[in-house]
Design a protein around this motif. Structure first.
Motif, PDB file in Angstrom:
ATOM      1  N   THR A 111      21.229  32.149  29.544  1.00 40.56           N
ATOM      2  CA  THR A 111      19.816  32.256  29.655  1.00 40.56           C
ATOM      3  C   THR A 111      19.143  33.059  28.766  1.00 40.56           C
ATOM      4  N   LEU A 112      19.661  34.370  29.051  1.00 43.08           N
ATOM      5  CA  LEU A 112      19.063  35.365  28.396  1.00 43.08           C
ATOM      6  C   LEU A 112      19.546  35.957  26.915  1.00 43.08           C
ATOM      7  N   ASN A 113      20.543  35.143  26.676  1.00 46.28           N
ATOM      8  CA  ASN A 113      21.355  35.201  25.377  1.00 46.28           C
ATOM      9  C   ASN A 113      21.561  36.691  25.083  1.00 46.28           C
ATOM     10  N   ASN A 114      22.106  37.341  25.881  1.00 47.75           N
ATOM     11  CA  ASN A 114      22.192  38.913  25.637  1.00 47.75           C
ATOM     12  C   ASN A 114      23.928  38.854  25.658  1.00 47.75           C
ATOM     13  N   GLN A 115      24.273  39.258  24.589  1.00 52.73           N
ATOM     14  CA  GLN A 115      25.538  39.466  24.157  1.00 52.73           C
ATOM     15  C   GLN A 115      25.980  40.720  24.115  1.00 52.73           C
ATOM     16  N   MET A 116      25.105  41.674  24.233  1.00 52.17           N
ATOM     17  CA  MET A 116      25.310  43.065  24.020  1.00 52.17           C
ATOM     18  C   MET A 116      25.668  43.846  25.229  1.00 52.17           C
ATOM     19  N   VAL A 117      24.981  43.518  26.488  1.00 52.72           N
ATOM     20  CA  VAL A 117      25.525  44.098  27.436  1.00 52.72           C
ATOM     21  C   VAL A 117      26.834  43.843  27.981  1.00 52.72           C
ATOM     22  N   ARG A 118      27.638  45.116  28.281  1.00 52.13           N
ATOM     23  CA  ARG A 118      29.026  45.061  28.731  1.00 52.13           C
ATOM     24  C   ARG A 118      28.922  44.891  30.214  1.00 52.13           C
ATOM     25  N   ILE A 119      29.921  43.668  30.684  1.00 56.26           N
ATOM     26  CA  ILE A 119      29.841  43.353  31.977  1.00 56.26           C
ATOM     27  C   ILE A 119      31.377  43.618  32.506  1.00 56.26           C
ATOM     28  N   VAL A 120      31.270  44.511  33.620  1.00 53.35           N
ATOM     29  CA  VAL A 120      32.497  44.585  34.418  1.00 53.35           C
ATOM     30  C   VAL A 120      32.525  44.016  36.014  1.00 53.35           C
ATOM     31  N   LEU A 121      33.310  43.249  36.166  1.00 55.24           N
ATOM     32  CA  LEU A 121      33.464  42.569  37.604  1.00 55.24           C
ATOM     33  C   LEU A 121      33.946  43.205  38.512  1.00 55.24           C
ATOM     34  N   ARG A 122      33.587  43.661  39.602  1.00 57.18           N
ATOM     35  CA  ARG A 122      34.440  44.691  40.675  1.00 57.18           C
ATOM     36  C   ARG A 122      34.175  43.811  41.991  1.00 57.18           C
ATOM     37  N   THR A 123      35.403  43.435  42.459  1.00 58.35           N
ATOM     38  CA  THR A 123      35.310  42.550  43.575  1.00 58.35           C
ATOM     39  C   THR A 123      36.409  42.862  44.837  1.00 58.35           C
ATOM     40  N   GLY A 124      35.870  42.862  45.808  1.00 57.50           N
ATOM     41  CA  GLY A 124      36.703  43.154  47.014  1.00 57.50           C
ATOM     42  C   GLY A 124      37.462  41.962  47.691  1.00 57.50           C
ATOM     43  N   GLN A 125      37.156  40.776  47.092  1.00 57.17           N
ATOM     44  CA  GLN A 125      37.777  39.333  47.557  1.00 57.17           C
ATOM     45  C   GLN A 125      38.208  38.559  46.345  1.00 57.17           C
ATOM     46  N   PRO A 126      39.433  39.178  45.817  1.00 54.37           N
ATOM     47  CA  PRO A 126      39.980  38.406  44.698  1.00 54.37           C
ATOM     48  C   PRO A 126      40.213  36.982  44.804  1.00 54.37           C
ATOM     49  N   GLY A 127      40.528  36.700  45.925  1.00 55.60           N
ATOM     50  CA  GLY A 127      40.900  35.209  46.411  1.00 55.60           C
ATOM     51  C   GLY A 127      39.624  34.351  45.731  1.00 55.60           C
ATOM     52  N   GLU A 128      38.532  34.724  45.884  1.00 51.81           N
ATOM     53  CA  GLU A 128      37.224  34.199  45.657  1.00 51.81           C
ATOM     54  C   GLU A 128      36.971  34.073  44.188  1.00 51.81           C
ATOM     55  N   ALA A 129      37.556  34.726  43.334  1.00 51.67           N
ATOM     56  CA  ALA A 129      37.407  34.858  41.932  1.00 51.67           C
ATOM     57  C   ALA A 129      38.943  35.334  41.287  1.00 51.67           C
ATOM     58  N   PRO A 130      39.713  34.390  41.319  1.00 51.24           N
ATOM     59  CA  PRO A 130      41.090  35.188  40.690  1.00 51.24           C
ATOM     60  C   PRO A 130      40.936  35.735  39.172  1.00 51.24           C
ATOM     61  N   GLU A 131      41.582  36.762  39.053  1.00 56.17           N
ATOM     62  CA  GLU A 131      41.353  37.441  37.802  1.00 56.17           C
ATOM     63  C   GLU A 131      41.477  36.620  36.374  1.00 56.17           C
ATOM     64  N   LEU A 132      42.518  35.823  36.563  1.00 52.72           N
ATOM     65  CA  LEU A 132      42.936  35.043  35.209  1.00 52.72           C
ATOM     66  C   LEU A 132      41.847  33.900  35.077  1.00 52.72           C
ATOM     67  N   ASP A 133      41.287  33.268  36.168  1.00 52.57           N
ATOM     68  CA  ASP A 133      40.330  32.362  36.127  1.00 52.57           C
ATOM     69  C   ASP A 133      38.952  32.808  35.444  1.00 52.57           C
ATOM     70  N   VAL A 134      38.585  33.953  36.107  1.00 53.38           N
ATOM     71  CA  VAL A 134      37.524  34.604  35.366  1.00 53.38           C
ATOM     72  C   VAL A 134      37.301  34.858  34.209  1.00 53.38           C
ATOM     73  N   ILE A 135      38.448  35.703  33.821  1.00 54.08           N
ATOM     74  CA  ILE A 135      38.480  36.200  32.356  1.00 54.08           C
ATOM     75  C   ILE A 135      38.454  34.948  31.291  1.00 54.08           C
ATOM     76  N   ARG A 136      39.181  33.919  31.702  1.00 55.57           N
ATOM     77  CA  ARG A 136      39.378  32.798  30.825  1.00 55.57           C
ATOM     78  C   ARG A 136      38.005  32.153  30.768  1.00 55.57           C
ATOM     79  N   ASP A 137      37.003  32.161  31.917  1.00 55.93           N
ATOM     80  CA  ASP A 137      36.066  30.996  31.868  1.00 55.93           C
ATOM     81  C   ASP A 137      34.873  31.789  31.641  1.00 55.93           C
ATOM     82  N   TYR A 138      34.944  33.196  31.837  1.00 52.71           N
ATOM     83  CA  TYR A 138      33.585  33.769  31.751  1.00 52.71           C
ATOM     84  C   TYR A 138      33.413  35.059  30.887  1.00 52.71           C
TER      85      TYR A 138
END
Length: 695
Positions: A111-138
């Motif tokens: 939506t913002l078409n912002n490719q510059m900002v660096r995004i680091v995901l920090r999660t305490g519930q890895p089961g809700e967002a498995p690492e491999l799936d998230v890195i592959r799809d987002y």
């Protein structure tokens, strides 16, 4: 900025770390530099508090972190819209919904078409967002578990992502600068084309030059490779039609304007050549161009160029060479001049007081050293030794180890002059190596530096200077000569038209072909004596056409000279190896065309004026005393214009000089036209100082 004290901190999770007062050691509480904006998005206030505690006083590259907080995805969207320059997004996954963090990633990237900002995901519930799936799809830049994220790891993550953001910003800035330069060049070309069309409208015999704008580069990675053809080809039309228009009697009132277009085009061509030559260094395609050079004249010129700058800073600038120094040598004078200009520029720029000494001496090459540089196209007779010594800030031992690496600049030097790319010494080091020498430096902090190198050169005879014919033009063919048939081959009609009209004006029998196939047909039926052959054409190109003609046994073989926009000598060697008799680079001057015809067909010409080439009127060099007739204001205004490198303002000021000083006006105008503002400054400097400060 990385703090060495951080290495002493316990490697514990940030959620239980205690605030350590040692973090503030060496940190500036109020930095004048813009801060790195970091947005923390998490629905847990403790995470915000722990992150602030871990990163609040941290600095990267002398810039603090400006930490912003959002407790939901919707709140983060509002902050991102308000702060589009956020560098880093520390993002939780599960907030108001289990996918809130991932939805925010899609919002940022799509939506913002912002490719510059660096995004680091920090999660305490890895089961809700498995690492491999998230890195592959987002499109994220890192994935961290809160339980594993210690302060050290968090800061390491911050550093690496900010470096990535910094490099992206630098790349974007560079791309924008390239686009700006391209648009400026495009606008300048369009303006020149409009001027040409206005002039050619007054003469129905000329064809209106219509040219399409250069298409935008499709890939930045091949930009420099395409620059040669894309820029030199338009310049060929600009410079070519300028010369053609100068021959029209109806346009003699525009002589000055045409000369300005021609001179500016040549200056732009020189800049393009320099940029392209430098781009070949890293690829190992830079070649040595050895020629005879008046070495004493070169040294004198270097002295004159830098004397005024040194005196302006109050430095003692000395040029020392012995009486046995060879007067004429064979060497690559272009690369040698660039290296010396670089070293002298650095010495004067970084030296605030004291001296800069430029020393040159020679020693004879011993018999066992003759083969020291077998790759050099010369037989070395002398070693020329160069030293540039200054009393500047010096270079530390640690920095000396990397001083010739690209983008390196000494810390002491940066405290004096915060400018430059750090490429000059790296380029000079490679140029000296190519010439058979080695550039080295000795220095210590506080006592100055000494750069030195030695190169082998060959002794040469005095340079024979050709008679200048700048004010003389070929007007026709001398009588009692054969009818010379000339074929011009180019798939671009404007380029073909210029050369065809020029040769017809002089008296050659000329025909044009707009493709390789048409050239073959004309050659077989008409038997031209010489063919001007464009290389890059649609369909059958110049290479294939030339090889087909040269291989024939059914018709006379003509002289074939390539017309090409290639920029480098190595490319021209390839052209000659494929069957061409000679090569002329676009954009070319008419004198070069006539010279080649005389060389290969033994053509004799008639010239304007007396019928023979005459050298232009020459004057002895100007002196400061000759300019004392000027008022204090005139001297100061002309000095300011020269310092600003402004030829238009300089010409306007010179036009106001009294008529009885026409000769001096002409000489100063010639210096301005040739961008020798350094000589104008040197002439005016003692008069400015003598007249005192302006009131």
């Amino acid at each position: 900025m990385y703090n060495p004290d951080d290495s002493l901190m316990p490697d514990t999770p940030i959620f239980v770390i205690e605030d350590d007062p040692s973090d503030s050691n060496g940190q500036t509480s109020a930095s004048v530099l813009p801060a790195w904006k970091v947005l923390i998005v998490d629905d847990d206030p403790e995470v915000h508090e722990a992150t602030l505690l871990a990163c609040g006083s941290f600095e990267f590259e002398h810039k603090p972190l400006h930490l912003l907080s959002a407790y939901s995805g919707d709140e983060a969207k509002a902050i991102l819209q308000e702060h589009p320059d956020i560098a880093l997004l520390l993002l939780d996954v599960v907030m108001e919904t289990s996918q809130a963090g991932l939805e925010l990633v899609q919002y940022v990237r799509q939506t913002l078409n912002n490719q510059m900002v660096r995004i680091v995901l920090r999660t305490g519930q890895p089961g809700e967002a498995p690492e491999l799936d998230v890195i592959r799809d987002y499109d994220i830049n890192d994935y961290r578990l809160k339980v594993d994220l210690t302060r050290q790891r968090l800061l390491a993550t911050v550093i690496t992502t900010l470096r990535s953001y910094r490099d992206l910003v630098a790349l974007e800035t560079t791309n924008q600068a390239l686009d700006t330069l391209y648009n400026q060049q495009k606008a300048a070309t369009q303006q020149i084309e409009r001027q040409q069309q206005d002039l050619m409208a007054q003469n129905q015999a000329l064809t209106i030059a219509k040219r399409q704008a250069v298409e935008a580069n499709q890939a930045k990675s091949v930009f420099l490779g395409n620059m040669s053809h894309e820029l030199r080809t338009p310049l060929n039309a600009v410079l070519g039609y300028t010369q053609l228009l100068a021959r029209e009697p109806q346009l003699q009132s525009f002589t000055k304007e045409l000369e300005t277009i021609n001179r500016c085009g040549k200056h732009l061509l020189a800049l393009i050549n320099d940029i392209l030559e430098l781009s070949r260094i890293d690829s190992g395609q830079v070649i040595l161009k050895v020629e005879r050079v008046n070495f004493h004249d070169l040294l004198t010129t270097l002295k004159e160029i830098w004397m005024a700058k040194a005196q302006h800073k109050g430095l003692v600038y000395q040029l020392e060479w012995g009486p046995d120094l060879p007067h004429y040598v064979r060497a690559d004078v272009g690369k040698l001049r660039q290296v010396l200009m670089n070293l002298l520029s650095n010495a004067i720029k970084f030296t605030e007081q004291g001296h800069v000494t430029f020393r040159i001496y020679q020693t004879t090459v011993a018999p066992e050293e003759v083969s020291v540089c077998p790759q050099l196209p010369l037989t070395p007779h002398y070693w020329l030794h160069f030293e540039v010594r200054d009393s500047g800030p010096g270079i530390s031992v640690r920095e000396l180890e990397h001083i010739f690496h690209p983008f390196i600049q000494g810390e002491q030097a940066r405290t004096i002059v915060d400018e430059g790319t750090g490429l000059g010494l790296a380029i000079s080091h490679q140029f000296v190596a190519l010439m058979g020498g080695d550039l080295s430096v000795t220095s210590s902090v506080g006592t100055g530096s000494c750069f030195q190198f030695s190169i082998p050169v060959e002794q040469a005879q005095a340079c024979v200077k050709k008679a200048l014919v700048a004010t003389t033009r070929v007007t026709g063919l001398a009588p009692n000569q054969p009818t010379y048939r000339i074929l011009v081959v180019d798939d671009q009609s404007d380029h073909c038209s210029f050369l065809t009209q020029l040769l017809c004006m002089v008296g050659f029998d000329v025909q044009a072909a707009y493709s390789g196939e048409a050239a073959i047909a004309l050659w077989q039926d008409w038997h031209p004596h010489l063919i001007w052959m464009d290389i890059h054409m649609e369909g059958q190109d110049g290479y294939e056409t030339t090889q087909q003609i040269k291989a024939s046994v059914s018709a006379p073989i003509p002289i074939i000279i390539a017309l090409t926009a290639v920029a480098f000598e190595a490319d021209q060697d390839k052209v000659l190896a494929l069957g061409f008799d000679d090569c002329v680079r676009k954009p070319f001057q008419e004198a070069e065309i006539f010279e080649k015809l005389a060389t290969y067909l033994e053509v004799e010409y008639l010239y304007d004026g007396s019928g023979q080439p005459q050298p232009p009127e020459s004057y002895p060099p100007l002196t400061s005393e000759q300019l004392t007739f000027m008022t204090t204001d005139q001297l100061q205004h002309l000095y300011d214009a020269a310092v600003s490198l402004d030829p238009n303002r300089t010409a306007s000021l010179l036009a106001e000089l009294p008529a009885e000083y026409e000769v001096i006006q002409t000489q100063l105008m010639s210096l301005s036209d040739n961008f020798r503002f350094d000589i104008i400054i040197q002439l005016l400097d003692p008069l400015i100082k003598k007249s005192g400060p302006r009131r």
